[in-house]
Design a protein around this motif. Sequence first.
Motif, PDB file in Angstrom:
ATOM      1  N   ARG A 131       0.813  -1.220   0.000  1.00 43.68           N
ATOM      2  CA  ARG A 131       0.000   0.000   0.000  1.00 43.68           C
ATOM      3  C   ARG A 131       0.848   1.272   0.000  1.00 43.68           C
ATOM      4  NH1 ARG A 131      -6.033  -0.574   1.912  1.00 43.68           N
ATOM      5  NH2 ARG A 131      -6.340  -2.603   0.962  1.00 43.68           N
ATOM      6  N   GLU A 185      -3.203   2.448   9.637  1.00 39.56           N
ATOM      7  CA  GLU A 185      -4.407   2.758   8.868  1.00 39.56           C
ATOM      8  C   GLU A 185      -4.598   1.735   7.741  1.00 39.56           C
ATOM      9  OE1 GLU A 185      -5.161   6.890   8.363  1.00 39.56           O
ATOM     10  OE2 GLU A 185      -6.098   6.560   6.420  1.00 39.56           O
ATOM     11  N   ALA A 186      -3.480   1.337   7.100  1.00 39.20           N
ATOM     12  CA  ALA A 186      -3.572   0.333   6.034  1.00 39.20           C
ATOM     13  C   ALA A 186      -4.107  -0.980   6.582  1.00 39.20           C
ATOM     14  CB  ALA A 186      -2.200   0.116   5.394  1.00 39.20           C
ATOM     15  N   GLU A 188      -6.028  -1.442   9.200  1.00 36.25           N
ATOM     16  CA  GLU A 188      -7.438  -1.339   9.589  1.00 36.25           C
ATOM     17  C   GLU A 188      -8.341  -1.183   8.368  1.00 36.25           C
ATOM     18  OE1 GLU A 188      -7.618   1.496  12.832  1.00 36.25           O
ATOM     19  OE2 GLU A 188      -6.992  -0.124  14.190  1.00 36.25           O
ATOM     20  N   ASN A 189      -7.857  -0.500   7.334  1.00 29.00           N
ATOM     21  CA  ASN A 189      -8.643  -0.396   6.101  1.00 29.00           C
ATOM     22  C   ASN A 189      -8.844  -1.758   5.452  1.00 29.00           C
ATOM     23  OD1 ASN A 189      -8.977   2.326   6.295  1.00 29.00           O
ATOM     24  ND2 ASN A 189      -7.349   2.852   4.849  1.00 29.00           N
ATOM     25  N   ALA A 192     -11.421  -3.743   7.339  1.00 25.29           N
ATOM     26  CA  ALA A 192     -12.793  -3.209   7.307  1.00 25.29           C
ATOM     27  C   ALA A 192     -13.599  -3.847   6.169  1.00 25.29           C
ATOM     28  CB  ALA A 192     -12.764  -1.697   7.136  1.00 25.29           C
TER      29      ALA A 192
END
Lengths: 192, 96
Positions: A131, A185-186, A188-189, A192
């Motif tokens: 990412r 953040e990567a 958790e994204n 999700a």
Amino acid sequence: MVNTTFDVSKISPLDGMVPPVGGVSLREKSYVGKINLRGNVESGDFGHIVESVLGGFVPTTPNTVVHYGDLTIFWLGPDEWLIHTPEGGQGDLIDRLRAALGDTHSAVTDVSDYFVVIEMRGTDCRDVLARGCSLDFHPRSFVADQCAQSHFSHANVLIHQINDTDFDVQVRWTYAQYLWGFLAEAVENMAA
Amino acid sequence: MLTIKCPWCGDRDLTEFAAGGEGHIARPLEPATQSDAEWGDYIYTRKNTKGIHYERWMHAQGCRRWFNAVRDTVSDEFLAFYKTGEPAPKVEGDGS
Ligand SMILES: [Zn+2]
């Protein structure tokens, strides 16, 4: 008589950072000793002197990692290596390298506080790394004990593959929170 | 995506590299005897080639080594990569 004993507490830029919840766990590998070593292994005595201190030859294949006892040695360039030691072990090793090298053209530098190491563990590591980094992390081209210096988004990183799934990422102290935030953040994204 | 081949690290993304301008420009060996005109030539005069260009690159966000490349300045296609100190390879279309 004034008491001159100071209680020096160790701090990290990642103190208090919240680990993400998802397919990759993040954890700081705290206070690893780090030494930058430079010298010419193609001529002269440098290579064999260093070998006698480290217990083996520095890696000469680009972007590979070797282990001797509790030392981990990373190829950074044709005349540059990074040595990881256990916490607090860098001072003694630097002394021994410098004593053995003497006047041999070389540089031994303590960079322990210059970098922090983030451990990424879990089956989604390759996808999370992809990412922010353009390297090919597919198992056919990135394998255990391979390392690479590149950039993860705007952060300069040294990526080291530990085994089939796990990675360590080393980053400069001042970029550690930025990188942690991006990785978290990567993760958790993706969850999700 | 434009890729550049570092002679040590292999193919990497352009964003890892820094351009260093024209290659094979040797610094004067006897600086004290150089005239102002000769210094000016060393520092400023470049071929500004349209076509095959021999140039320096540095793997800035990787192994931090300098090396040389041959690039067609019209198509932006890289034709060869080689280490500093190695002779420049002859490539097809090189008129120099
Ligand atoms: Zn490189």
